[in-house]
Design an enzyme around this catalytic site. Structure first.
Site, PDB file in Angstrom:
ATOM      1  N   ARG A 237       0.598  14.473  12.975  1.00 44.37           N
ATOM      2  CA  ARG A 237       0.972  14.296  11.572  1.00 44.37           C
ATOM      3  C   ARG A 237       1.283  15.640  10.884  1.00 44.37           C
ATOM      4  NH1 ARG A 237      -0.851   9.066  10.082  1.00 44.37           N
ATOM      5  NH2 ARG A 237       0.808   9.113   8.553  1.00 44.37           N
ATOM      6  N   PRO A 238       2.268  16.388  11.376  1.00 39.97           N
ATOM      7  CA  PRO A 238       2.616  17.680  10.752  1.00 39.97           C
ATOM      8  C   PRO A 238       3.187  17.484   9.346  1.00 39.97           C
ATOM      9  CG  PRO A 238       4.277  17.043  12.340  1.00 39.97           C
ATOM     10  CD  PRO A 238       3.178  16.025  12.455  1.00 39.97           C
TER      11      PRO A 238
ATOM     12  N   ILE B 114       8.292   6.864  16.814  1.00 38.10           N
ATOM     13  CA  ILE B 114       7.843   7.575  15.605  1.00 38.10           C
ATOM     14  C   ILE B 114       6.545   8.323  15.888  1.00 38.10           C
ATOM     15  CG2 ILE B 114       7.243   7.339  13.164  1.00 38.10           C
ATOM     16  CD1 ILE B 114      10.113   6.474  13.730  1.00 38.10           C
TER      17      ILE B 114
ATOM     18  N   ASP C  14       4.754   0.541  11.949  1.00 40.08           N
ATOM     19  CA  ASP C  14       3.520  -0.085  11.434  1.00 40.08           C
ATOM     20  C   ASP C  14       3.379  -1.529  11.861  1.00 40.08           C
ATOM     21  OD1 ASP C  14       3.518   1.700   8.249  1.00 40.08           O
ATOM     22  OD2 ASP C  14       3.029   2.294  10.294  1.00 40.08           O
TER      23      ASP C  14
ATOM     24  N   ARG D 181      -8.580  -0.368   4.746  1.00 42.78           N
ATOM     25  CA  ARG D 181      -7.708   0.641   4.131  1.00 42.78           C
ATOM     26  C   ARG D 181      -6.402   0.010   3.672  1.00 42.78           C
ATOM     27  NH1 ARG D 181      -7.051   6.186   7.117  1.00 42.78           N
ATOM     28  NH2 ARG D 181      -5.808   6.323   5.246  1.00 42.78           N
TER      29      ARG D 181
ATOM     30  N   ARG E  48      -4.581  10.811   4.538  1.00 37.57           N
ATOM     31  CA  ARG E  48      -3.413  11.678   4.727  1.00 37.57           C
ATOM     32  C   ARG E  48      -2.425  11.556   3.595  1.00 37.57           C
ATOM     33  NH1 ARG E  48      -0.447  13.975   7.601  1.00 37.57           N
ATOM     34  NH2 ARG E  48       1.423  12.914   6.931  1.00 37.57           N
TER      35      ARG E  48
ATOM     36  N   LYS F 111       0.844  -1.206   0.000  1.00 37.12           N
ATOM     37  CA  LYS F 111       0.000   0.000   0.000  1.00 37.12           C
ATOM     38  C   LYS F 111       0.879   1.257   0.000  1.00 37.12           C
ATOM     39  CE  LYS F 111      -1.631   1.586   4.054  1.00 37.12           C
ATOM     40  NZ  LYS F 111      -1.364   3.011   4.351  1.00 37.12           N
ATOM     41  N   ASN F 112       1.910   1.251   0.839  1.00 30.07           N
ATOM     42  CA  ASN F 112       2.699   2.476   1.021  1.00 30.07           C
ATOM     43  C   ASN F 112       3.699   2.722  -0.096  1.00 30.07           C
ATOM     44  OD1 ASN F 112       1.157   2.917   3.234  1.00 30.07           O
ATOM     45  ND2 ASN F 112       2.721   2.385   4.743  1.00 30.07           N
TER      46      ASN F 112
ATOM     47  N   ASP G 114       5.558  19.965   8.181  1.00 26.40           N
ATOM     48  CA  ASP G 114       6.607  20.998   8.110  1.00 26.40           C
ATOM     49  C   ASP G 114       7.801  20.575   7.247  1.00 26.40           C
ATOM     50  OD1 ASP G 114       6.799  19.167  10.403  1.00 26.40           O
ATOM     51  OD2 ASP G 114       8.725  20.134  10.744  1.00 26.40           O
TER      52      ASP G 114
ATOM     53  N   CYS H 171      -4.464  12.419  12.665  1.00 25.68           N
ATOM     54  CA  CYS H 171      -5.278  11.197  12.755  1.00 25.68           C
ATOM     55  C   CYS H 171      -5.047  10.626  14.147  1.00 25.68           C
ATOM     56  CB  CYS H 171      -4.893  10.221  11.660  1.00 25.68           C
ATOM     57  SG  CYS H 171      -3.258   9.547  11.906  1.00 25.68           S
TER      58      CYS H 171
HETATM   59  C1  EPZ Z   1       4.399   6.841   6.166  1.00 27.64           C
HETATM   60  O1  EPZ Z   1       3.646   7.928   6.667  1.00 27.64           O
HETATM   61  C2  EPZ Z   1       3.438   5.667   6.117  1.00 27.64           C
HETATM   62  N1  EPZ Z   1       2.300   5.984   5.262  1.00 27.64           N
HETATM   63  C3  EPZ Z   1       2.935   5.340   7.531  1.00 27.64           C
HETATM   64  O2  EPZ Z   1       2.134   4.176   7.429  1.00 27.64           O
HETATM   65  C4  EPZ Z   1       4.133   5.031   8.409  1.00 27.64           C
HETATM   66  O3  EPZ Z   1       3.687   4.781   9.721  1.00 27.64           O
HETATM   67  C5  EPZ Z   1       5.097   6.219   8.388  1.00 27.64           C
HETATM   68  O4  EPZ Z   1       5.484   6.517   7.029  1.00 27.64           O
HETATM   69  C6  EPZ Z   1       6.355   5.941   9.184  1.00 27.64           C
HETATM   70  O5  EPZ Z   1       6.993   4.813   8.672  1.00 27.64           O
HETATM   71  C7  EPZ Z   1       2.470   5.945   3.915  1.00 27.64           C
HETATM   72  O6  EPZ Z   1       3.542   5.679   3.409  1.00 27.64           O
HETATM   73  C8  EPZ Z   1       1.258   6.232   3.087  1.00 27.64           C
HETATM   74  P1  EPZ Z   1       6.500  10.097   8.247  1.00 27.64           P
HETATM   75  P2  EPZ Z   1       4.288   9.421   6.660  1.00 27.64           P
HETATM   76  O7  EPZ Z   1       6.448  11.415   7.592  1.00 27.64           O
HETATM   77  O8  EPZ Z   1       5.227   9.571   5.535  1.00 27.64           O
HETATM   78  C9  EPZ Z   1       6.928  13.200  11.704  1.00 27.64           C
HETATM   79  C10 EPZ Z   1       0.253   2.826   7.749  1.00 27.64           C
HETATM   80  O9  EPZ Z   1      -0.213   2.311   8.774  1.00 27.64           O
HETATM   81  N2  EPZ Z   1       6.830  14.230  10.659  1.00 27.64           N
HETATM   82  O10 EPZ Z   1       7.592   9.150   7.877  1.00 27.64           O
HETATM   83  O11 EPZ Z   1       3.172  10.376   6.798  1.00 27.64           O
HETATM   84  C11 EPZ Z   1       5.655  12.397  11.871  1.00 27.64           C
HETATM   85  O12 EPZ Z   1       4.729  13.058  12.722  1.00 27.64           O
HETATM   86  C12 EPZ Z   1       0.736   4.265   7.787  1.00 27.64           C
HETATM   87  O13 EPZ Z   1       0.400   2.253   6.640  1.00 27.64           O
HETATM   88  C13 EPZ Z   1       7.138  15.552  10.987  1.00 27.64           C
HETATM   89  O14 EPZ Z   1       7.454  15.858  12.128  1.00 27.64           O
HETATM   90  O15 EPZ Z   1       5.108   9.382   8.020  1.00 27.64           O
HETATM   91  C14 EPZ Z   1       6.168  11.125  12.480  1.00 27.64           C
HETATM   92  O16 EPZ Z   1       6.347  11.324  13.854  1.00 27.64           O
HETATM   93  C15 EPZ Z   1       0.501   4.908   9.146  1.00 27.64           C
HETATM   94  N3  EPZ Z   1       7.056  16.491  10.014  1.00 27.64           N
HETATM   95  C16 EPZ Z   1       7.543  10.943  11.807  1.00 27.64           C
HETATM   96  O17 EPZ Z   1       7.905  12.232  11.301  1.00 27.64           O
HETATM   97  C17 EPZ Z   1       6.704  16.191   8.726  1.00 27.64           C
HETATM   98  O18 EPZ Z   1       6.663  17.104   7.869  1.00 27.64           O
HETATM   99  C18 EPZ Z   1       7.547   9.962  10.661  1.00 27.64           C
HETATM  100  O19 EPZ Z   1       6.456  10.299   9.832  1.00 27.64           O
HETATM  101  C19 EPZ Z   1       6.403  14.845   8.409  1.00 27.64           C
HETATM  102  C20 EPZ Z   1       6.485  13.879   9.395  1.00 27.64           C
END
Ligand code: EPZ
Length: 420
Positions: free
Chosen positions: A121-122, A329, A307, A399, A92, A22-23, A124, A116
Site C-alpha cells: 500500500r505505497p 491490483i 474488492d 469495518r 489506511r 464506505k469508500n 508515492d 496491510c
Molecule cells: C481504495 O483504496 C479502496 N479503499 C480499496 O478498498 C480498494 O481496494 C482500492 O481503492 C482499489 O479499488 C478506499 O476507497 C477507502 P488504490 P486505495 O490507491 O485508494 C497502488 C476495501 O476493501 N498504489 O486505488 O488505497 C496500490 O498499491 C478497500 O474497501 C501505488 O502504487 O487503493 C494498488 O496496487 C481495500 N501507489 C493500486 O495502486 C500509490 O501511491 C490501487 O490502489 C497508491 C496506490
C-alpha cells in the site's frame, strides 16, 4: 472478541436494502476539512471505519456526530494540521485527510499509513500529485510533513504500476480545488466513489469536470462553503449480497443500488449463467440452474473490482469447472485461499493467479478472517457449506459491512455471534 457462527445450507430469500458506500463516505468526510462551514452527510453507514474517520475529524478540531445515518460536521475550534499516528494507523484511508488539510491550511502533518494484509500500500502517487501542486514534502519519523506557500494548479499524471489510484486521485483533487489556476489529473481513478466525492466538492463550490473519466480538470477557487450530500449506495455490499443469493441457490431482491456501478460483476455473473432482473435501482437474483466457472481478472473501474475478488472466489469454489482468478491490483490479496481450502475448496495459488477447481460442496470449519473482503468471502462460504462454520476476528467484517448478520438473518440465514 466475537466470532460469527453460520449453519450453512439455507437458501436465502427476501429483500435487502444496501447501505451507503464506505469508500465514498470516507473521503467525503475528509473533504469537510476544506470549509469552516457546517456540512451534512446523509446515507452514512454505521461502520468501524466511518467512526474512525469521525474520530479523526474530531482530533483535528471538528465537531462530528453520526446519528441515524446522518453526520453533521462543523468547526469546534481552529483546525489542527496534524493527523496523529494513533488514529491514522488504524485505518489506511485516513491518509485522505492529507489533501484537504493542505488545501485549506497549506500545511499538513499526516502519519504514513502502514501496509496491510492485502499489500504494501505505497503512497508515492499521492505525494507525486501534491508535490506537483507546489508542496514541499519531507518524511520524518513516520509522518508526511507537507507545506506550501501557495498551491498552484498543474498537470499531473497519476498512473502507477497497478494503474490508477482511488485515494491518490481523491487527495490531489481535494488539494487542487483551493489551488490557484487549473489542475489536470491524468490517469485519474474512475471509481463511482471518486465521482461521488467530486459531486460533493462541486456542491461546496468547487469547479471540477471529467470526474468518472481518466482526465479530471479542476479550476481552483478561493474558498468552499458547506453543503449537504447523500452518499451513493455501496456497490461492493450489493455485489456481496448478489453472490450470497447465488451461492445459497436463493432468491433475493436487492434494493437501493445503481446497477450501472456493477457492470463488470453483472457481466461475469451472466457469463456464468446467472439470471438477473435489473431496474434502475434494484437487482433481483433468483437461482435457476448450476452456474459454470468463469475467469476473473481484477482491474481499475470499470474493470472487475478487486474488492469483489475474494467473494467471487467463494462462489467459484463451489461452481463446476476451473476458474482462473487473476489479481492485478493487489497481487498478494489471497489470504482467503488457505481458509477456503480448510473448508474443502480446491484452490491453488500461482503468483497473482488462483486456480479454482469447483467442488460439489464445502464443509463448515473454524476459519479466521484476515481483512475486510476476505471476511465477506468466508461468510459466503459458510452460508453455502454443509455444517457449521465459525469465523474469528470478525472485527475485519465490521469495518465495511453494516449489520451484515442481521441482514442475512432476515433473509433466512442461520447466523449468530459467540464470544471467542
Ligand atoms: C481504495 O483504496 C479502496 N479503499 C480499496 O478498498 C480498494 O481496494 C482500492 O481503492 C482499489 O479499488 C478506499 O476507497 C477507502 P488504490 P486505495 O490507491 O485508494 C497502488 C476495501 O476493501 N498504489 O486505488 O488505497 C496500490 O498499491 C478497500 O474497501 C501505488 O502504487 O487503493 C494498488 O496496487 C481495500 N501507489 C493500486 O495502486 C500509490 O501511491 C490501487 O490502489 C497508491 C496506490
Amino acid at each position: 472478541m466475537d466470532k460469527l457462527i453460520i449453519e450453512g445450507g439455507v437458501k436465502l430469500k427476501g429483500e435487502l436494502t444496501v447501505s451507503g458506500a464506505k469508500n465514498a463516505v470516507l473521503p467525503i468526510l475528509a473533504a469537510t476539512l476544506l470549509t469552516d462551514d457546517a456540512c451534512i452527510i446523509k446515507g452514512v453507514p454505521d461502520l468501524r471505519d466511518t467512526n474512525t474517520m469521525i474520530k479523526i475529524l474530531r482530533s483535528l478540531g471538528k465537531d462530528a456526530e453520526l446519528e441515524n445515518g446522518t453526520v453533521s460536521v462543523s468547526n469546534l475550534k481552529k483546525i489542527s494540521h496534524v493527523a496523529d499516528y494513533k488514529l491514522v494507523s488504524t485505518m489506511r484511508a485516513s491518509f485522505c485527510v492529507l489533501g484537504p488539510l493542505l488545501g485549506k491550511l497549506k500545511k499538513a502533518k499526516v502519519s504514513l499509513p502502514g501496509g496491510c494484509i492485502i499489500g504494501v500500500r505505497p503512497v508515492d502517487l499521492h505525494l507525486k500529485g501534491i508535490r506537483a501542486l507546489g508542496t514541499d514534502i519531507t518524511i520524518e519519523s513516520g509522518y508526511v510533513i507537507a507545506k506550501a506557500e501557495k498551491l498552484k494548479g498543474n498537470h499531473v499524471y497519476l498512473g502507477g504500476v497497478y494503474g490508477s489510484s482511488v485515494l491518490a486521485t481523491d487527495n490531489v483533487m481535494m488539494a487542487a480545488v483551493l489551488a490557484s489556476g487549473k489542475t489536470i489529473i491524468e490517469s485519474a481513478a474512475c471509481e463511482p466513489e471518486v465521482v461521488d466525492l467530486a459531486e460533493f466538492l462541486i456542491k461546496m463550490g468547487a469547479r471540477i469536470k471529467g470526474q468518472g473519466t481518466p482526465v479530471i480538470e479542476i479550476e481552483g477557487v478561493r474558498c468552499l462553503h458547506g453543503a449537504t450530500h447523500t452518499i451513493i449506495p455501496d456497490r461492493i455490499e450489493a455485489g456481496t449480497i448478489m453472490l450470497a443469493a447465488l451461492i445459497t441457490r436463493g432468491d433475493i431482491l436487492i434494493k437501493n443500488i445503481f446497477y450501472k456501478h456493477l457492470g463488470a460483476l453483472i457481466d461475469k455473473l451472466e457469463e456464468a449463467g446467472a439470471s438477473l432482473v435489473k431496474t434502475e435501482n434494484s437487482i433481483h437474483l433468483r437461482y435457476k440452474k448450476p452456474l459454470t466457472a468463469v475467469n476473473i481478472t481484477t482491474l481499475p473501474y470499470p474493470g472487475f473490482p478487486t474488492d469483489m475478488q475474494a467473494q467471487m472466489m467463494a462462489l467459484m469454489s463451489v461452481t463446476p469447472g476451473i476458474s482462473v482468478i487473476t489479481e492485478k491490483i493487489y497481487p498478494d490479496r489471497f489470504m482467503h485461499v488457505a481458509e477456503l481450502n480448510r473448508m474443502g475448496a480446491h484452490i491453488q495459488r500461482e503468483g497473482p493467479h488462483a486456480i479454482v477447481e469447483g467442488v460439489k460442496e464445502l464443509s463448515g470449519a473454524p476459519v479466521m478472517a484476515s481483512d475486510l473482503r476476505a471476511s465477506a468471502c468466508l461468510v459466503l462460504a459458510g452460508l453455502s457449506a454443509r455444517g457449521k462454520t465459525s469465523i474469528s476476528r470478525i472485527y475485519h467484517l465490521e469495518r465495511g459491512y453494516q449489520d451484515l448478520e442481521e441482514k442475512l438473518e432476515k433473509l433466512g440465514a442461520k447466523i449468530w455471534r459467540e464470544k471467542e
